[in-house]
Design an enzyme around this catalytic site. Structure first.
Site, PDB file in Angstrom:
ATOM      1  CB  SER A 140      28.330-123.449   1.924  1.00  0.00           C
ATOM      2  OG  SER A 140      28.317-122.421   1.555  1.00  0.00           O
ATOM      3  CE1 TYR A 153      26.436-124.814  -2.879  1.00  0.00           C
ATOM      4  CE2 TYR A 153      26.723-122.679  -1.363  1.00  0.00           C
ATOM      5  CZ  TYR A 153      27.297-123.973  -1.884  1.00  0.00           C
ATOM      6  OH  TYR A 153      28.262-124.303  -1.377  1.00  0.00           O
TER       7      TYR A 153
END
Length: 250
Positions: A140, A153
């Site tokens: 990501s 995250y």
């Protein structure tokens, strides 16, 4: 579409989104595919849709024993594992650090970071013994920059990126290809949770701003070709127009 006939692929987080789309893409490329997730009903239904080229294996990637067992089941059904795709991931808690729930924060680390380690640790010995194998982690942009209220995250994805670099450094000369895919924002259920939070700029994006899960799925298949060898040990960004062209998405 490249030909992966005879290849054996295991995909974690295969019950929906990028994982489910990837299972279909790899099967269409001729591979045998193990669909791994905690949601048994969803992966069993998808395996039925794909047919004899797919099996469903219930597994919690946060458990090393579960991941070892999943690889054992895959190899018993299809033969030695050629490709491991670490896609399983959580976003929770969407919360500022000062108010984040510690248990939810730790669970995301267990899945997004320890889950990637478990996959690498379980898959690498056999691949090293055979002198070949590809390990891809779905990464990501959050691995490379902070995002408000996504501390678990961002931290877990940054750690997973370093695992990719470590695995490449230790195993490239043993025949392994290890890399990550940073797909950008994808139209999945996770994006609905992000939208509902309303916390950061990502939550303000419209649904039409997100790419379909079939795009990263196609990219993952392409990454198993020699055309992607130059990216071993790093993340490929699907936001890059040159990468999209090489994958065949433009």
């Amino acid at each position: 579409m490249m030909d992966l006939t005879g290849k054996v692929v295991l995909i974690t987080g295969a019950s929906r989104g990028i994982g489910a789309a990837s299972a279909v893409a790899f099967a269409e490329a001729g591979a045998k595919v193990a669909l791994v997730a905690r949601s048994a009903d969803q992966i069993e239904a998808l395996a039925q849709d794909i047919g004899d080229a797919a099996i469903a294996i219930t597994c919690d990637v946060a458990s090393y024993a579960d991941v070892v067992a999943a690889i054992d089941q895959t190899e018993a059904a299809f033969g030695p594992l050629d490709i491991f795709v670490g896609n399983a991931g959580l976003l929770d808690p969407i919360s500022h650090l000062a108010t984040a729930d510690p248990d939810a924060w730790g669970k995301t680390i267990d899945v997004n970071l320890k889950g990637v380690f478990n996959g690498m640790r379980a898959a690498m010995p056999g691949m090293i013994e055979r002198g070949a194998g590809t390990i891809i982690t779905v990464s990501s942009g959050a691995a490379h920059g902070p995002v408000e209220a996504w501390s678990s995250y961002c931290s877990s994805k940054a750690g997973a990126f370093m695992l990719t670099r470590c695995a490449d450094k230790e195993a490239r000369d043993k025949g392994l290809r290890v890399m990550g895919l940073s797909p950008g924002t994808v139209a999945t259920d996770m994006q609905r949770d992000i939208k509902a939070s309303g916390i950061n700029p990502v939550s303000q994006l419209e649904w039409s701003d997100h790419i379909p899960p079939e795009w990263p799925a196609q990219a993952l298949v392409w990454m198993c070709s020699s055309d992607a060898d130059e990216f071993c040990g790093t993340d490929i960004s699907l936001r890059d127009e040159d990468i999209r062209r090489r994958v065949g998405l433009t």
